[in-house]
Motif scaffolding. Structure first.
Motif, PDB file in Angstrom:
ATOM      1  N   LEU A  42       0.821  -1.210   0.000  1.00 35.07           N
ATOM      2  CA  LEU A  42       0.000   0.000   0.000  1.00 35.07           C
ATOM      3  C   LEU A  42       0.857   1.263   0.000  1.00 35.07           C
ATOM      4  CD1 LEU A  42      -2.779   1.338   0.096  1.00 35.07           C
ATOM      5  CD2 LEU A  42      -2.684   1.143   2.602  1.00 35.07           C
ATOM      6  N   ALA A  43       1.846   1.319   0.876  1.00 37.39           N
ATOM      7  CA  ALA A  43       2.713   2.507   0.927  1.00 37.39           C
ATOM      8  C   ALA A  43       3.461   2.692  -0.387  1.00 37.39           C
ATOM      9  CB  ALA A  43       3.699   2.400   2.091  1.00 37.39           C
ATOM     10  N   VAL A  52       7.111  10.202  -0.513  1.00 40.73           N
ATOM     11  CA  VAL A  52       7.275   8.974   0.262  1.00 40.73           C
ATOM     12  C   VAL A  52       6.766   9.147   1.692  1.00 40.73           C
ATOM     13  CG1 VAL A  52       8.966   7.354   1.203  1.00 40.73           C
ATOM     14  CG2 VAL A  52       9.154   8.119  -1.174  1.00 40.73           C
ATOM     15  N   VAL A  53       7.106  10.238   2.323  1.00 46.00           N
ATOM     16  CA  VAL A  53       6.657  10.463   3.703  1.00 46.00           C
ATOM     17  C   VAL A  53       5.132  10.512   3.754  1.00 46.00           C
ATOM     18  CG1 VAL A  53       6.658  12.090   5.636  1.00 46.00           C
ATOM     19  CG2 VAL A  53       8.784  11.604   4.420  1.00 46.00           C
ATOM     20  N   ALA A  54       4.518  11.179   2.804  1.00 49.00           N
ATOM     21  CA  ALA A  54       3.052  11.244   2.755  1.00 49.00           C
ATOM     22  C   ALA A  54       2.463   9.849   2.550  1.00 49.00           C
ATOM     23  CB  ALA A  54       2.596  12.181   1.643  1.00 49.00           C
ATOM     24  N   ALA A  55       3.109   9.051   1.719  1.00 47.66           N
ATOM     25  CA  ALA A  55       2.621   7.695   1.463  1.00 47.66           C
ATOM     26  C   ALA A  55       2.661   6.846   2.728  1.00 47.66           C
ATOM     27  CB  ALA A  55       3.454   7.042   0.359  1.00 47.66           C
ATOM     28  N   TYR A 109      16.409  14.902  -8.006  1.00 53.26           N
ATOM     29  CA  TYR A 109      15.278  14.434  -7.189  1.00 53.26           C
ATOM     30  C   TYR A 109      15.593  14.687  -5.728  1.00 53.26           C
ATOM     31  CZ  TYR A 109      12.162  11.354  -4.703  1.00 53.26           C
ATOM     32  OH  TYR A 109      11.245  10.841  -3.821  1.00 53.26           O
ATOM     33  N   ASP A 110      14.593  15.182  -5.018  1.00 56.18           N
ATOM     34  CA  ASP A 110      14.821  15.554  -3.638  1.00 56.18           C
ATOM     35  C   ASP A 110      13.845  14.898  -2.683  1.00 56.18           C
ATOM     36  OD1 ASP A 110      16.138  16.847  -1.583  1.00 56.18           O
ATOM     37  OD2 ASP A 110      15.005  18.696  -1.797  1.00 56.18           O
ATOM     38  N   GLY A 111      13.129  13.901  -3.087  1.00 53.92           N
ATOM     39  CA  GLY A 111      12.300  13.406  -2.078  1.00 53.92           C
ATOM     40  C   GLY A 111      11.243  12.519  -2.159  1.00 53.92           C
TER      41      GLY A 111
END
Length: 111
Positions: A42-43, A52-55, A109-111
Motif C-alpha cells: 500500500l505505501a 514517500v513520507v506522505a505515502a 530528485y529531492d524526495g
C-alpha cells in the motif's frame, strides 16, 4: 492516489473485516506477515504518486482506521501488535519507494 492504490486499500480492508481464524507458522502468527506485506504494498503504491513520507503517513493512518473498524466488529479484534506490523510494512514500502524513486528519477530528485 491512483486506482491501483485505492483498489489495494479495498483488498486490505475487505481482508481485514471478514471473519477468519489466526493461523500460526512456527509459533509466529501468519497474519503479522500479511500485515507487513499488505501495508508495504500500500505505501509503495501510494508513493508512486505522492511523496514517500506522505505515502507512509497515509498507509499508517489507513491501518489505524482499519484496526479501529476491527475493534467494532464482534468477529475481529483491533490490535496494537497488528498496528505495529502495519507500521513496519508501511516503513518498508516507503523505503523501497524512496530507493526506486532515487534510482529512476531525473537528476535533482529531492524526495
Amino acid at each position: 492516489m491512483r486506482r491501483w492504490a485505492v483498489a489495494w486499500a479495498a483488498v486490505v480492508l475487505v481482508a481485514s473485516v471478514v471473519p477468519t481464524g489466526s493461523p500460526a507458522a512456527g509459533g509466529l502468527p501468519v497474519d503479522k506477515f500479511l500485515h507487513v506485506a499488505g501495508y508495504a504494498v500500500l505505501a509503495w503504491l501510494v508513493a508512486r504518486d505522492e511523496a514517500v513520507v506522505a505515502a507512509v503517513v497515509v498507509a499508517v493512518a489507513f491501518g489505524l482506521c482499519v484496526e479501529g473498524v476491527q475493534s467494532l466488529l464482534a468477529w475481529r479484534t483491533g490490535s496494537l501488535l497488528d498496528a505495529g506490523a502495519n507500521l513496519a510494512g508501511a516503513l518498508a514500502g516507503g523505503a523501497v519507494a524512496a530507493v526506486t524513486k532515487r534510482l529512476y528519477a531525473p537528476d535533482g530528485y529531492d524526495g
